[in-house]
Write a protein that holds these residues in place. Sequence first.
Motif, short mmCIF file in Angstrom:
data_model
loop_
_atom_site.label_atom_id
_atom_site.label_comp_id
_atom_site.label_asym_id
_atom_site.label_seq_id
_atom_site.Cartn_x
_atom_site.Cartn_y
_atom_site.Cartn_z
N LYS A 155 4.13 10.34 -6.66
CA LYS A 155 5.45 10.46 -7.49
C LYS A 155 4.95 10.88 -9.13
CE LYS A 155 9.40 9.39 -5.13
NZ LYS A 155 10.81 9.19 -5.30
N GLY A 156 4.03 10.19 -9.36
CA GLY A 156 3.61 10.43 -10.59
C GLY A 156 2.75 11.62 -10.96
N ASP A 157 2.11 12.01 -9.81
CA ASP A 157 1.06 13.04 -9.97
C ASP A 157 1.73 14.40 -9.43
OD1 ASP A 157 -0.83 11.37 -10.73
OD2 ASP A 157 -1.60 11.36 -8.59
N ASP A 158 2.87 14.41 -8.58
CA ASP A 158 3.49 15.53 -8.28
C ASP A 158 4.42 16.32 -9.06
OD1 ASP A 158 4.39 17.61 -6.54
OD2 ASP A 158 5.85 16.23 -5.27
N THR A 159 3.83 17.32 -9.70
CA THR A 159 4.71 18.15 -10.80
C THR A 159 5.07 19.23 -10.42
OG1 THR A 159 2.66 18.88 -11.75
CG2 THR A 159 3.56 17.02 -12.73
N SER A 160 4.59 19.60 -9.04
CA SER A 160 5.28 20.84 -8.26
C SER A 160 6.55 20.92 -7.85
CB SER A 160 4.24 21.39 -7.08
OG SER A 160 4.45 19.96 -6.35
N GLY A 161 7.41 20.02 -7.97
CA GLY A 161 8.83 19.58 -7.82
C GLY A 161 9.19 20.29 -6.30
N HIS A 208 0.72 -1.17 -0.05
CA HIS A 208 0.19 -0.06 0.14
C HIS A 208 0.93 1.22 -0.29
CE1 HIS A 208 -3.12 2.85 1.09
NE2 HIS A 208 -2.18 3.43 2.20
N LEU A 209 1.69 1.19 0.86
CA LEU A 209 2.70 2.44 1.02
C LEU A 209 3.54 2.85 -0.36
CD1 LEU A 209 4.01 2.26 4.61
CD2 LEU A 209 2.60 3.55 3.81
N ARG A 210 3.96 1.62 -0.94
CA ARG A 210 4.74 1.44 -2.37
C ARG A 210 3.64 2.35 -3.38
NH1 ARG A 210 5.59 -3.62 -5.26
NH2 ARG A 210 3.59 -3.00 -5.77
N ASP A 211 2.67 1.90 -3.51
CA ASP A 211 1.47 2.24 -4.43
C ASP A 211 1.18 3.70 -4.14
OD1 ASP A 211 1.53 -0.32 -5.46
OD2 ASP A 211 -0.32 -0.88 -4.56
N ARG A 212 1.03 4.13 -2.83
CA ARG A 212 0.79 5.60 -2.69
C ARG A 212 2.08 6.38 -2.82
NH1 ARG A 212 -2.14 8.42 -2.82
NH2 ARG A 212 -1.75 9.73 -1.02
N LEU A 213 3.31 6.03 -2.81
CA LEU A 213 4.21 6.87 -3.15
C LEU A 213 4.46 6.81 -4.59
CD1 LEU A 213 6.87 8.25 -2.22
CD2 LEU A 213 8.22 6.17 -2.04
N LYS A 214 4.15 5.80 -5.46
CA LYS A 214 4.24 5.81 -6.96
C LYS A 214 3.28 6.76 -7.46
CE LYS A 214 5.83 1.27 -8.19
NZ LYS A 214 5.50 -0.06 -8.52
N GLU A 215 1.97 6.81 -6.65
CA GLU A 215 0.97 7.59 -7.29
C GLU A 215 1.24 9.10 -7.00
OE1 GLU A 215 -3.37 8.45 -5.13
OE2 GLU A 215 -3.00 6.27 -5.59
#
Length: 192
Positions: free
Chosen positions: A186-192, A177-184
């Motif tokens: 990182k995939g959505d975070d474009t604010s850098g 679950h934590l791995r999936d949330r981190l991937k999610e």
Amino acid sequence: MTSIEAGAPSPADIAKGLAEGREQSLADAYRQWSGLVFTLALRVLGDRADAEDVTQQVFVSAWRGRTNFDPSQGELGAWLTGITRHRIADRLAARAREHRKAEAAGGLLHTDVSSERVDQDTVDKVFLADELAKIDDPRRTILRLAFYEDQTYPAIAEQLELPLGTVKSHVRRGLLHLRDRLKEVKGDDTSG
């Protein structure tokens, strides 16, 4: 999770009030979530003064950016945690700049190519700590005992009076679950 005192506004009421610009809701939000914000900042920054500054910055940013918050789109606590991640990253970047300036002044200028990666790793750790806080028990407790207190699975099973297989299953599912949330994120975070 924080407990709600009798007569205190609910998190949903606080979120609605903040979005509507009610100053009392900002004070209520501070009472409800400042402890979490401070703890996250202190855990990463390791400096009480910096953690206090970050906590103040988070709530100032929340007030100034309240028009960007839509209570129907997410929880206020999660939104504040996102702001916290960015303020911590800002503080770490400021530290790196201060360090580079000090080195340059001393004639020891060199480029630390790993500092940006270390900063991102630290932000990831803050995010994971927040995500862990959102997981229901007993999984949250099992993961904390295993990874923050370095307890063995048999010791956790004995302490919580759970079968060893159940403990292992909770760890595996929790990590997935934590791995999936981190991937999610990182995939959505474009604010850098």
